[in-house]
Motif scaffolding. Structure first.
Motif, PDB file in Angstrom:
ATOM      1  N   VAL A 191      -1.213  17.116  -8.000  1.00 24.13           N
ATOM      2  CA  VAL A 191      -1.078  15.697  -7.696  1.00 24.13           C
ATOM      3  C   VAL A 191      -1.302  14.893  -8.969  1.00 24.13           C
ATOM      4  O   VAL A 191      -2.261  15.132  -9.713  1.00 24.13           O
ATOM      5  N   HIS A 192      -0.422  13.939  -9.206  1.00 28.76           N
ATOM      6  CA  HIS A 192      -0.438  13.081 -10.396  1.00 28.76           C
ATOM      7  C   HIS A 192      -0.412  11.615  -9.965  1.00 28.76           C
ATOM      8  O   HIS A 192      -0.112  11.302  -8.814  1.00 28.76           O
ATOM      9  N   HIS A 193      -0.693  10.734 -10.907  1.00 24.26           N
ATOM     10  CA  HIS A 193      -0.282   9.346 -10.741  1.00 24.26           C
ATOM     11  C   HIS A 193       0.600   8.986 -11.938  1.00 24.26           C
ATOM     12  O   HIS A 193       0.568   9.659 -12.974  1.00 24.26           O
ATOM     13  N   THR A 194       1.423   7.950 -11.778  1.00 25.10           N
ATOM     14  CA  THR A 194       2.391   7.617 -12.831  1.00 25.10           C
ATOM     15  C   THR A 194       1.819   6.689 -13.884  1.00 25.10           C
ATOM     16  O   THR A 194       2.487   6.401 -14.877  1.00 25.10           O
ATOM     17  N   ASP A 195       0.589   6.194 -13.676  1.00 22.68           N
ATOM     18  CA  ASP A 195      -0.062   5.301 -14.640  1.00 22.68           C
ATOM     19  C   ASP A 195       0.763   4.037 -14.854  1.00 22.68           C
ATOM     20  O   ASP A 195       0.853   3.514 -15.961  1.00 22.68           O
ATOM     21  N   SER A 196       1.372   3.555 -13.789  1.00 21.57           N
ATOM     22  CA  SER A 196       2.161   2.329 -13.818  1.00 21.57           C
ATOM     23  C   SER A 196       1.537   1.313 -12.863  1.00 21.57           C
ATOM     24  O   SER A 196       0.640   1.658 -12.090  1.00 21.57           O
ATOM     25  N   ALA A 242       3.939  12.980  -7.672  1.00 18.87           N
ATOM     26  CA  ALA A 242       3.361  11.846  -8.394  1.00 18.87           C
ATOM     27  C   ALA A 242       3.230  10.643  -7.475  1.00 18.87           C
ATOM     28  O   ALA A 242       4.199  10.226  -6.832  1.00 18.87           O
ATOM     29  N   ALA A 243       2.031  10.105  -7.410  1.00 18.98           N
ATOM     30  CA  ALA A 243       1.782   8.852  -6.693  1.00 18.98           C
ATOM     31  C   ALA A 243       2.138   7.706  -7.638  1.00 18.98           C
ATOM     32  O   ALA A 243       1.615   7.637  -8.759  1.00 18.98           O
ATOM     33  N   ILE A 244       3.026   6.836  -7.201  1.00 22.37           N
ATOM     34  CA  ILE A 244       3.492   5.752  -8.062  1.00 22.37           C
ATOM     35  C   ILE A 244       2.418   4.675  -8.124  1.00 22.37           C
ATOM     36  O   ILE A 244       2.140   3.980  -7.144  1.00 22.37           O
ATOM     37  N   GLY A 245       1.771   4.563  -9.274  1.00 19.89           N
ATOM     38  CA  GLY A 245       0.699   3.608  -9.471  1.00 19.89           C
ATOM     39  C   GLY A 245      -0.369   4.168 -10.386  1.00 19.89           C
ATOM     40  O   GLY A 245      -0.192   5.231 -10.995  1.00 19.89           O
ATOM     41  N   THR A 246      -1.477   3.455 -10.485  1.00 19.04           N
ATOM     42  CA  THR A 246      -2.612   3.855 -11.313  1.00 19.04           C
ATOM     43  C   THR A 246      -3.859   3.842 -10.441  1.00 19.04           C
ATOM     44  O   THR A 246      -4.180   2.809  -9.849  1.00 19.04           O
ATOM     45  N   PHE A 247      -4.570   4.977 -10.369  1.00 19.66           N
ATOM     46  CA  PHE A 247      -5.641   5.110  -9.390  1.00 19.66           C
ATOM     47  C   PHE A 247      -6.959   5.507 -10.050  1.00 19.66           C
ATOM     48  O   PHE A 247      -7.588   6.497  -9.694  1.00 19.66           O
TER      49      PHE A 247
END
Length: 244
Positions: free
Chosen positions: A77-82, A151-156
């Motif tokens: 699991v990732h985030h896109t850092d956007s 990838a979860a779209i966002g920054t968490f």
């Protein structure tokens, strides 16, 4: 590296830590997908929007044939850092910008993630090769084989709210994808590192969760402390959806 991108031109130019951790696409012949017996704990297949939803003909570039593993036994699991405050109708454009950043300045052959999920819980096909097939991605340095990257779209980062719709969608995706190989989302799996730039030297057999954050395999904060804290609940929900 993974390219944590933001909408617009920054998606093409910015390099971020979460993006700095991905194997460049490997060369060599594709591994054929092997027919396997029906899983004892299949998860229901969630709705997944195809690449054509976000990738238009003007943005597409030539790329080699997809590569495959024999099965998927873990999900990273990732985030896109956007940015997080996007309208979900803009998710296709955001994914297209991520694709442009990874295939442009990074010179990858395709977007690295196998799937992406927006804050409204919509799941998108990422890397080409077939939603139902074990496509070899380019999302986690040293551990792209027999795994899928979502990838979860966002920054968490710590303290950031993680939308319930997003984590529910990730759980549904995990339950289905791991259910094909009859893998328990709460289990530990052994994966062999292919790259010494990961947390494990090349050739090392690493014991990792079947649903792991990017940071479990590489020196990064991705997918962010807030999303990392939600992984146990995602594992449990995915296992429930598999009937375990």
């Amino acid at each position: 590296m993974l390219l944590g991108c933001v909408p617009g031109l920054a998606a093409v130019l910015a390099l971020v830590m979460c993006a700095a951790t991905v194997d460049r696409a490997q060369t060599g012949p594709a591994r054929p997908s092997v027919a396997r017996p029906a899983a004892a704990h299949p998860g229901p297949r969630p709705p997944i929007l195809p690449r054509s939803t976000w990738l238009d003909a003007a943005s597409t570039h030539a790329q080699p044939a997809p590569r495959y593993d024999d099965r998927v036994v873990a999900v990273f699991v990732h985030h896109t850092d956007s940015p997080n405050g996007y309208d979900c109708a803009d998710a296709p454009r955001i994914i297209r910008d991520l694709y442009a950043g990874q295939t442009g300045p990074k010179d990858w052959d395709d977007i690295g993630y196998n799937f992406l999920v927006d804050r409204c819980g919509t799941i998108y096909e990422g890397r080409a090769g077939g939603i139902d097939r074990p496509v070899t991605g380019a999302h986690t340095q040293g551990f792209n084989h027999r795994t899928a990257g979502v990838a979860a779209i966002g920054t968490f980062t710590s303290g950031t709210p993680v939308p319930r719709a997003m984590t529910d969608a990730i759980a549904r995706l995990v339950a289905w994808k791991l259910g094909i190989s009859d893998t328990d989302p709460r289990a530990i799996v052994r994966l062999r590192s292919s790259n010494s730039l990961s947390r494990f030297s090349a050739g090392t057999s690493a014991a990792l969760p079947t649903v792991a954050g990017h940071n479990a395999a590489f020196m990064t904060t991705c997918p962010g402390a807030a999303l990392t804290a939600r992984l146990p609940a995602i594992r449990d929900e995915a296992a429930r959806l598999q009937g375990r």
